[in-house]
Design a protein around this motif. Sequence first.
Motif, PDB file in Angstrom:
ATOM      1  N   SER A   1      76.956   0.499   7.784  1.00  0.00           N
ATOM      2  CA  SER A   1      76.254   0.787   9.029  1.00  0.00           C
ATOM      3  C   SER A   1      76.902   1.911   9.827  1.00  0.00           C
ATOM      4  O   SER A   1      76.449   2.222  10.934  1.00  0.00           O
ATOM      5  CB  SER A   1      76.170  -0.484   9.887  1.00  0.00           C
ATOM      6  OG  SER A   1      75.416  -1.476   9.221  1.00  0.00           O
TER       7      SER A   1
ATOM      8  N   ARG B   1      75.297   0.789  -0.868  1.00  0.00           N
ATOM      9  CA  ARG B   1      75.226   1.284   0.514  1.00  0.00           C
ATOM     10  C   ARG B   1      73.930   0.820   1.165  1.00  0.00           C
ATOM     11  O   ARG B   1      73.922   0.323   2.290  1.00  0.00           O
ATOM     12  CB  ARG B   1      75.275   2.816   0.546  1.00  0.00           C
ATOM     13  CG  ARG B   1      76.592   3.422   0.167  1.00  0.00           C
ATOM     14  CD  ARG B   1      76.520   4.929   0.341  1.00  0.00           C
ATOM     15  NE  ARG B   1      77.512   5.612  -0.459  1.00  0.00           N
ATOM     16  CZ  ARG B   1      77.610   6.923  -0.552  1.00  0.00           C
ATOM     17  NH1 ARG B   1      76.755   7.699   0.099  1.00  0.00           N
ATOM     18  NH2 ARG B   1      78.542   7.485  -1.304  1.00  0.00           N
ATOM     19  N   PHE B   2      72.828   1.019   0.473  1.00  0.00           N
ATOM     20  CA  PHE B   2      71.523   0.622   1.007  1.00  0.00           C
ATOM     21  C   PHE B   2      71.452  -0.893   1.171  1.00  0.00           C
ATOM     22  O   PHE B   2      70.990  -1.405   2.195  1.00  0.00           O
ATOM     23  CB  PHE B   2      70.419   1.107   0.059  1.00  0.00           C
ATOM     24  CG  PHE B   2      69.027   0.845   0.566  1.00  0.00           C
ATOM     25  CD1 PHE B   2      68.362   1.805   1.310  1.00  0.00           C
ATOM     26  CD2 PHE B   2      68.394  -0.364   0.305  1.00  0.00           C
ATOM     27  CE1 PHE B   2      67.077   1.562   1.786  1.00  0.00           C
ATOM     28  CE2 PHE B   2      67.113  -0.616   0.781  1.00  0.00           C
ATOM     29  CZ  PHE B   2      66.452   0.356   1.522  1.00  0.00           C
TER      30      PHE B   2
ATOM     31  N   ARG C   1      73.522  -2.135   4.103  1.00  0.00           N
ATOM     32  CA  ARG C   1      73.045  -1.611   5.382  1.00  0.00           C
ATOM     33  C   ARG C   1      71.782  -2.340   5.854  1.00  0.00           C
ATOM     34  O   ARG C   1      71.591  -2.544   7.064  1.00  0.00           O
ATOM     35  CB  ARG C   1      72.757  -0.113   5.267  1.00  0.00           C
ATOM     36  CG  ARG C   1      72.434   0.575   6.611  1.00  0.00           C
ATOM     37  CD  ARG C   1      72.190   2.046   6.404  1.00  0.00           C
ATOM     38  NE  ARG C   1      71.907   2.757   7.633  1.00  0.00           N
ATOM     39  CZ  ARG C   1      72.766   3.521   8.298  1.00  0.00           C
ATOM     40  NH1 ARG C   1      73.996   3.669   7.840  1.00  0.00           N
ATOM     41  NH2 ARG C   1      72.422   4.142   9.415  1.00  0.00           N
ATOM     42  N   TYR C   2      70.955  -2.770   4.906  1.00  0.00           N
ATOM     43  CA  TYR C   2      69.662  -3.335   5.281  1.00  0.00           C
ATOM     44  C   TYR C   2      69.430  -4.767   4.801  1.00  0.00           C
ATOM     45  O   TYR C   2      69.012  -5.621   5.581  1.00  0.00           O
ATOM     46  CB  TYR C   2      68.535  -2.439   4.750  1.00  0.00           C
ATOM     47  CG  TYR C   2      68.570  -1.046   5.311  1.00  0.00           C
ATOM     48  CD1 TYR C   2      68.428  -0.815   6.673  1.00  0.00           C
ATOM     49  CD2 TYR C   2      68.761   0.051   4.474  1.00  0.00           C
ATOM     50  CE1 TYR C   2      68.462   0.468   7.194  1.00  0.00           C
ATOM     51  CE2 TYR C   2      68.789   1.337   4.973  1.00  0.00           C
ATOM     52  CZ  TYR C   2      68.644   1.542   6.336  1.00  0.00           C
ATOM     53  OH  TYR C   2      68.683   2.809   6.838  1.00  0.00           O
TER      54      TYR C   2
ATOM     55  N   ASP D   1      65.344   3.494  10.848  1.00  0.00           N
ATOM     56  CA  ASP D   1      66.731   3.932  10.660  1.00  0.00           C
ATOM     57  C   ASP D   1      66.884   4.943   9.535  1.00  0.00           C
ATOM     58  O   ASP D   1      67.905   5.620   9.423  1.00  0.00           O
ATOM     59  CB  ASP D   1      67.615   2.713  10.364  1.00  0.00           C
ATOM     60  CG  ASP D   1      69.088   3.057  10.257  1.00  0.00           C
ATOM     61  OD1 ASP D   1      69.680   3.447  11.280  1.00  0.00           O
ATOM     62  OD2 ASP D   1      69.644   2.959   9.143  1.00  0.00           O
ATOM     63  N   TYR D   2      65.854   5.076   8.701  1.00  0.00           N
ATOM     64  CA  TYR D   2      65.981   5.869   7.483  1.00  0.00           C
ATOM     65  C   TYR D   2      66.371   7.332   7.714  1.00  0.00           C
ATOM     66  O   TYR D   2      67.152   7.879   6.921  1.00  0.00           O
ATOM     67  CB  TYR D   2      64.695   5.794   6.660  1.00  0.00           C
ATOM     68  CG  TYR D   2      64.846   6.420   5.294  1.00  0.00           C
ATOM     69  CD1 TYR D   2      65.579   5.787   4.289  1.00  0.00           C
ATOM     70  CD2 TYR D   2      64.287   7.660   5.015  1.00  0.00           C
ATOM     71  CE1 TYR D   2      65.743   6.358   3.051  1.00  0.00           C
ATOM     72  CE2 TYR D   2      64.445   8.241   3.760  1.00  0.00           C
ATOM     73  CZ  TYR D   2      65.166   7.592   2.786  1.00  0.00           C
ATOM     74  OH  TYR D   2      65.331   8.162   1.561  1.00  0.00           O
TER      75      TYR D   2
ATOM     76  N   TYR E   1      70.136   7.296   7.933  1.00  0.00           N
ATOM     77  CA  TYR E   1      70.719   6.895   6.651  1.00  0.00           C
ATOM     78  C   TYR E   1      70.586   8.010   5.613  1.00  0.00           C
ATOM     79  O   TYR E   1      71.552   8.369   4.939  1.00  0.00           O
ATOM     80  CB  TYR E   1      70.026   5.622   6.144  1.00  0.00           C
ATOM     81  CG  TYR E   1      70.366   5.272   4.720  1.00  0.00           C
ATOM     82  CD1 TYR E   1      71.570   4.645   4.408  1.00  0.00           C
ATOM     83  CD2 TYR E   1      69.496   5.585   3.679  1.00  0.00           C
ATOM     84  CE1 TYR E   1      71.891   4.324   3.101  1.00  0.00           C
ATOM     85  CE2 TYR E   1      69.813   5.274   2.365  1.00  0.00           C
ATOM     86  CZ  TYR E   1      71.011   4.645   2.078  1.00  0.00           C
ATOM     87  OH  TYR E   1      71.330   4.350   0.780  1.00  0.00           O
ATOM     88  N   SER E   2      69.391   8.555   5.472  1.00  0.00           N
ATOM     89  CA  SER E   2      69.168   9.592   4.469  1.00  0.00           C
ATOM     90  C   SER E   2      69.907  10.878   4.820  1.00  0.00           C
ATOM     91  O   SER E   2      70.246  11.664   3.933  1.00  0.00           O
ATOM     92  CB  SER E   2      67.669   9.870   4.306  1.00  0.00           C
ATOM     93  OG  SER E   2      67.096  10.292   5.530  1.00  0.00           O
TER      94      SER E   2
ATOM     95  N   HIS F   1      72.966  10.996   5.957  1.00  0.00           N
ATOM     96  CA  HIS F   1      74.304  10.824   5.369  1.00  0.00           C
ATOM     97  C   HIS F   1      74.259  11.020   3.853  1.00  0.00           C
ATOM     98  O   HIS F   1      75.180  11.605   3.269  1.00  0.00           O
ATOM     99  CB  HIS F   1      74.855   9.439   5.705  1.00  0.00           C
ATOM    100  CG  HIS F   1      75.147   9.236   7.153  1.00  0.00           C
ATOM    101  ND1 HIS F   1      75.955  10.086   7.881  1.00  0.00           N
ATOM    102  CD2 HIS F   1      74.735   8.283   8.028  1.00  0.00           C
ATOM    103  CE1 HIS F   1      76.030   9.669   9.135  1.00  0.00           C
ATOM    104  NE2 HIS F   1      75.306   8.575   9.250  1.00  0.00           N
ATOM    105  N   GLU F   2      73.206  10.518   3.224  1.00  0.00           N
ATOM    106  CA  GLU F   2      73.068  10.701   1.780  1.00  0.00           C
ATOM    107  C   GLU F   2      72.892  12.186   1.438  1.00  0.00           C
ATOM    108  O   GLU F   2      73.390  12.660   0.406  1.00  0.00           O
ATOM    109  CB  GLU F   2      71.870   9.897   1.259  1.00  0.00           C
ATOM    110  CG  GLU F   2      72.014   8.392   1.416  1.00  0.00           C
ATOM    111  CD  GLU F   2      73.182   7.842   0.630  1.00  0.00           C
ATOM    112  OE1 GLU F   2      73.223   8.029  -0.597  1.00  0.00           O
ATOM    113  OE2 GLU F   2      74.078   7.232   1.245  1.00  0.00           O
TER     114      GLU F   2
END
Length: 208
Positions: free
Chosen positions: A22, A78-79, A82-83, A106-107, A110-111, A113-114
Amino acid sequence: MLIQEFGKKYGNYYAILSAIASGFNEPSHIASATGQKSLGGSLQRLEEDYDIIAKQRPVGAKQATQSVQYYIKDHFLRFWFRYIVKYQNLVQSNQFETLRSLILHDYPEYSGHELEDYFRDKLSQEQPFEEIGSWWMSPRGKTIEEAEQFKIDIVGIYFKQKRALIAEVKRQRTSFKPEKFQRKVEAIKTALLANYELETRCLTLEDM
């Protein structure tokens, strides 16, 4: 499998992994998010025994530096932490539409950072940097938000040639703030890259 490995204390490890997933990456922030005071042993086991997390230091930092951040190595985990683990109550009560809405909201973060990971890997394969990673200032007592003000997504350095690439990663170019980015450039220039020739870039989804 992880529950079997961690035993009765799996809840503590899951809390740590959920916190890291998170965005609570520094030991003090992980401790604050989980309410666990002593994390050294747990973090060491997750890193060395189970190979689930890894630590990273600011580019140019010495091995002995106390300024470290942890991240989950596997993209799927990670995913998941996080979820799915974080919102396990929604999963158990079949509130999948609510979970879907939370993920979609939130995506973008999150994306983002990816996307940083993608470009670091891409650049490290394309150019022979002596070191590439992220850079941040992490003074004691600072909040995550304060530390983020000076975080630079990608720094690739040629130490011998006194050259460096400094890049900000954004999903959309319209989100890039040149003035804010320049303050970060000046900060790393003062702290690490004085007398270096600097190349600055903004990398977005269009550059993939």
